[in-house]
Motif scaffolding. Structure first.
Motif, mmCIF file in Angstrom:
data_model
loop_
_atom_site.group_PDB
_atom_site.id
_atom_site.type_symbol
_atom_site.label_atom_id
_atom_site.label_comp_id
_atom_site.label_asym_id
_atom_site.label_seq_id
_atom_site.Cartn_x
_atom_site.Cartn_y
_atom_site.Cartn_z
ATOM 1 N N HIS A 87 -57.849 65.188 40.440
ATOM 2 C CA HIS A 87 -59.169 64.570 40.340
ATOM 3 C C HIS A 87 -59.656 64.436 38.899
ATOM 4 O O HIS A 87 -60.775 64.007 38.653
ATOM 5 C CB HIS A 87 -60.188 65.398 41.131
ATOM 6 N N MET A 88 -58.775 64.819 37.947
ATOM 7 C CA MET A 88 -59.096 64.705 36.523
ATOM 8 C C MET A 88 -60.417 65.379 36.191
ATOM 9 O O MET A 88 -61.270 64.836 35.503
ATOM 10 C CB MET A 88 -59.115 63.226 36.098
ATOM 11 N N HIS A 89 -60.594 66.576 36.725
ATOM 12 C CA HIS A 89 -61.768 67.391 36.432
ATOM 13 C C HIS A 89 -61.330 68.737 35.871
ATOM 14 O O HIS A 89 -60.219 69.200 36.118
ATOM 15 C CB HIS A 89 -62.590 67.648 37.710
ATOM 16 N N LEU A 90 -62.236 69.338 35.108
ATOM 17 C CA LEU A 90 -62.074 70.732 34.711
ATOM 18 C C LEU A 90 -62.911 71.569 35.676
ATOM 19 O O LEU A 90 -64.086 71.291 35.886
ATOM 20 C CB LEU A 90 -62.543 70.951 33.273
ATOM 21 N N ALA A 116 -65.965 71.198 26.479
ATOM 22 C CA ALA A 116 -64.706 71.566 27.125
ATOM 23 C C ALA A 116 -63.859 70.335 27.418
ATOM 24 O O ALA A 116 -62.631 70.347 27.235
ATOM 25 C CB ALA A 116 -64.982 72.331 28.419
ATOM 26 N N GLY A 117 -64.513 69.238 27.864
ATOM 27 C CA GLY A 117 -63.783 68.005 28.129
ATOM 28 C C GLY A 117 -63.167 67.430 26.866
ATOM 29 O O GLY A 117 -62.027 66.941 26.874
ATOM 30 N N HIS A 118 -63.908 67.490 25.752
ATOM 31 C CA HIS A 118 -63.394 66.973 24.470
ATOM 32 C C HIS A 118 -62.157 67.759 24.038
ATOM 33 O O HIS A 118 -61.154 67.173 23.610
ATOM 34 C CB HIS A 118 -64.485 67.076 23.403
ATOM 35 N N VAL A 119 -62.204 69.074 24.178
ATOM 36 C CA VAL A 119 -61.064 69.908 23.802
ATOM 37 C C VAL A 119 -59.876 69.637 24.715
ATOM 38 O O VAL A 119 -58.723 69.599 24.262
ATOM 39 C CB VAL A 119 -61.459 71.402 23.839
ATOM 40 N N GLY A 165 -55.714 73.936 30.759
ATOM 41 C CA GLY A 165 -57.077 74.410 30.886
ATOM 42 C C GLY A 165 -57.765 74.537 29.549
ATOM 43 O O GLY A 165 -57.205 74.177 28.497
ATOM 44 N N VAL A 166 -58.981 75.025 29.587
ATOM 45 C CA VAL A 166 -59.786 75.206 28.377
ATOM 46 C C VAL A 166 -60.541 76.527 28.502
ATOM 47 O O VAL A 166 -61.083 76.844 29.568
ATOM 48 C CB VAL A 166 -60.799 74.052 28.199
#
Length: 581
Positions: A87-90, A116-119, A165-166
């Motif tokens: 689902h292209m989510h964190l 978090a998304g940018h990283v 992950g991040v």
């Protein structure tokens, strides 16, 4: 006034001292940095040993990762996001240093949004000194939780070739995150990635072993279906004609056990599924017989219960004209009947919570996903379809085949009452607003409602039948309660044969659950009023039975002994005749 020629010689020793001290300070600083780096490296080695000791449990591993990250960098709060590639989510798997209420809430963010998304997208570490001045910072979380974020150190977690992950650290306790914190984070992320991937691989191996154990257990428990068994059903001379078979008042439990496979085949024929989907009758019959063998010899969750639930699905399809009036598609109707027939395959006579408390093989496979038993029933349904000579859906085209399996999955999982309670309000809203057959969500809610009603349909039969079913259910409940006591656990009152008040438990179930569900069905299908009326009669009967339970209880009989006594039904019936008289 002193001339410059006199000042310079006087200041020279001072500058020499400064130079000497500066060298000492620089050397001391380098020594301190090396000491700190050595200490952190030693800490990372200790962390690595700890992480690899938690490979067997991903949840514990993630908690250990964030606990160590927080300790190494002196952060107030830390969180770990794992990438959901489908689902292209964190997804926030662990929040360390937050309240228990916050921990229970799943946090999902788009892969390319926020810090978090940018990283996650760039793969580069971010060290932010002032969070509120950074354009990517989302202060809504702070406003919700009351936490004040000052600074952030956010870094990616990689396996061998991709970001998995991040990790995000907030508020260093003694200032800002510095260069050494960044170095520790980069080194730490390597251990994280390796540990997480090894844990996932380890879990897959354990799952494969557990599935193998379950398959061996199932093969040991059940026998094969022979060709003669199939022929006996196909060539059965019995007309299988019961009066009122198509009425909601009909009691399917009165059909002889040996005739049940024939009646299942009859329902498929009556609904025109065999012709519509080009089903081969011998393959369908073999599937039915394997499903029959898939049910254990339990008091309630057995093959007869499966047939009763499937019969209710047949009644709904017939009486509500679900397909003819466009409420559901023909494929959904087929999936509905199959799901009802298979929804409790290999039931163990115990609840989901018992499976988890006893740390069973099923719990190790499915507890992380929820609906432990329902997922096992689904798995066994697919296994049965994949058994040689059983896949009667083989004539479907690829898209319909995949769609049918997806529908079966949703419908079998819908029999978990925990799922029903989550969508109950939406089902009510759907009924109030009016069913929209073009709304995919409405179709899902309706199919789930139909499954729940089918699973509870025994409660809509006449009082004598309802009482018999209650006897079977409480036999299973009390058996589970006895096992829980042997495990040193305190069973719920309804599972405890010494504490259960059967009429009170039945009234709670009928008034708080069953009648609410069937009233929604009545709002959509007015013909379902007969089901609601039957429930109301049974509620009156259970209310009346309380007097009998109380009187016989004073004579020393347990609630279960009263339920199974010969006089209960007669006395309830006599009391009702007087009341209605």
């Amino acid at each position: 006034m002193v001339s410059p020629k006199i000042r310079i010689p006087l200041l020279t020793p001072f500058f020499q001292i400064i130079r000497y001290c500066l060298a000492i300070l620089l050397n001391t600083r380098e020594c301190e940095e090396e000491r700190r780096l050595k200490q952190q490296c030693q800490s990372l080695l200790t962390v690595a040993r700890k992480l690899f000791s938690h490979l067997g449990d991903l949840s514990d591993l993630l908690k250990e990762i964030m606990s160590e990250a927080r300790r190494l960098t002196n952060a107030e709060r830390c969180s770990l996001f794992l990438l959901d590639p489908d689902h292209m989510h964190l997804v926030a798997k662990v929040f360390d240093g937050v309240s228990s209420a916050e921990k229970s809430q799943e946090v999902r963010i788009a892969k390319d949004q926020g810090i978090a998304g940018h990283v996650a997208v760039t793969g580069k570490l971010l060290n932010i000194k002032n969070a509120y001045k950074h354009p990517l910072f989302f202060k809504g979380m702070d406003e919700t939780t009351g936490f004040k974020t000052r600074n952030i150190l956010c870094f990616p977690i990689r396996d061998e070739d991709k970001i998995v992950g991040v990790a995000q650290l907030c508020n260093k306790t003694n200032g800002n995150f510095d260069y050494f914190d960044e170095q520790v984070a980069n080194a730490f992320s390597i251990y994280c990635g390796i540990s997480i991937m090894h844990s996932l691989i380890y879990k897959k191996i354990r799952d494969a072993q557990a599935r193998s154990q379950l398959s061996n257990e199932l093969m040991t428990y059940h026998m094969r279906v022979h060709d003669q068994d199939v022929a006996d059903v196909l060539m059965c001379p019995n007309p299988h004609d019961y009066p009122n078979f198509d009425d909601f008042s009909f009691t399917p439990r009165k059909i002889l056990h040996r005739e049940l496979p024939c009646f299942v085949l009859k329902m498929f024929e009556e609904l025109n599924f065999i012709e519509e989907f080009r089903i081969k009758k011998d393959i369908l019959t073999r599937f039915i017989l394997y499903v029959k063998k898939g049910y254990r010899d339990l008091p309630y969750h057995n093959w007869l219960h499966a047939f009763s639930v499937a019969h209710f699905a047949y009644l709904c399809l017939k009486n509500f004209q679900l397909v003819e009036k466009g409420y559901i598609s023909k494929l959904e109707a087929l999936a509905y009947l199959i799901s009802c027939l298979c929804h409790d395959i290999d039931h163990r006579g115990t609840t989901n919570s018992f499976q988890q408390q006893s740390d069973s093989v099923l719990a190790s496979l499915y507890s992380s996903e929820g609906s432990v038993m329902e997922r096992h029933h689904l798995s066994q349904t697919i296994c049965t379809l994949n058994t040689e000579g059983c896949n009667f859906l083989e004539s479907l085209n690829r898209d319909d085949y995949i769609k049918c399996l997806d529908l079966i999955k949703d419908m079998i999982l819908a029999t978990d009452l925990a799922i029903h309670y989550r969508i109950h309000s939406k089902q009510s809203a759907m009924a109030l607003d009016g069913y929209n057959k073009n709304n995919a969500e409405h179709r899902y809610f309706l199919c789930s409602l139909l499954m729940t009603c089918a699973d509870l349909s025994d409660q809509t039969k006449a009082w004598p039948e309802s009482k018999k079913v209650a006897t079977l259910i409480y036999t299973e409940f009390f058996t589970q309660g006895d096992m829980e006591k042997e495990m040193g656990k305190e069973p719920a009152n309804m599972m405890d044969r010494e504490k259960a008040s059967i009429p009170d438990h039945q009234l709670d179930f009928l008034t708080q659950c069953c009648i609410c569900i069937f009233k929604i069905l009545e709002m959509i299908f007015p013909k379902a009023k007969v089901l609601v009326d039957a429930l109301k009669k049974n509620i009156l009967c259970w209310e009346t039975s309380k007097m009998v339970f109380e009187r016989l209880g004073l004579e020393g009989k347990t609630s279960y002994e009263v339920l199974t006594s010969d006089e209960l039904e007669a006395q309830v019936q006599a009391t009702l005749e007087v009341i209605q008289g």
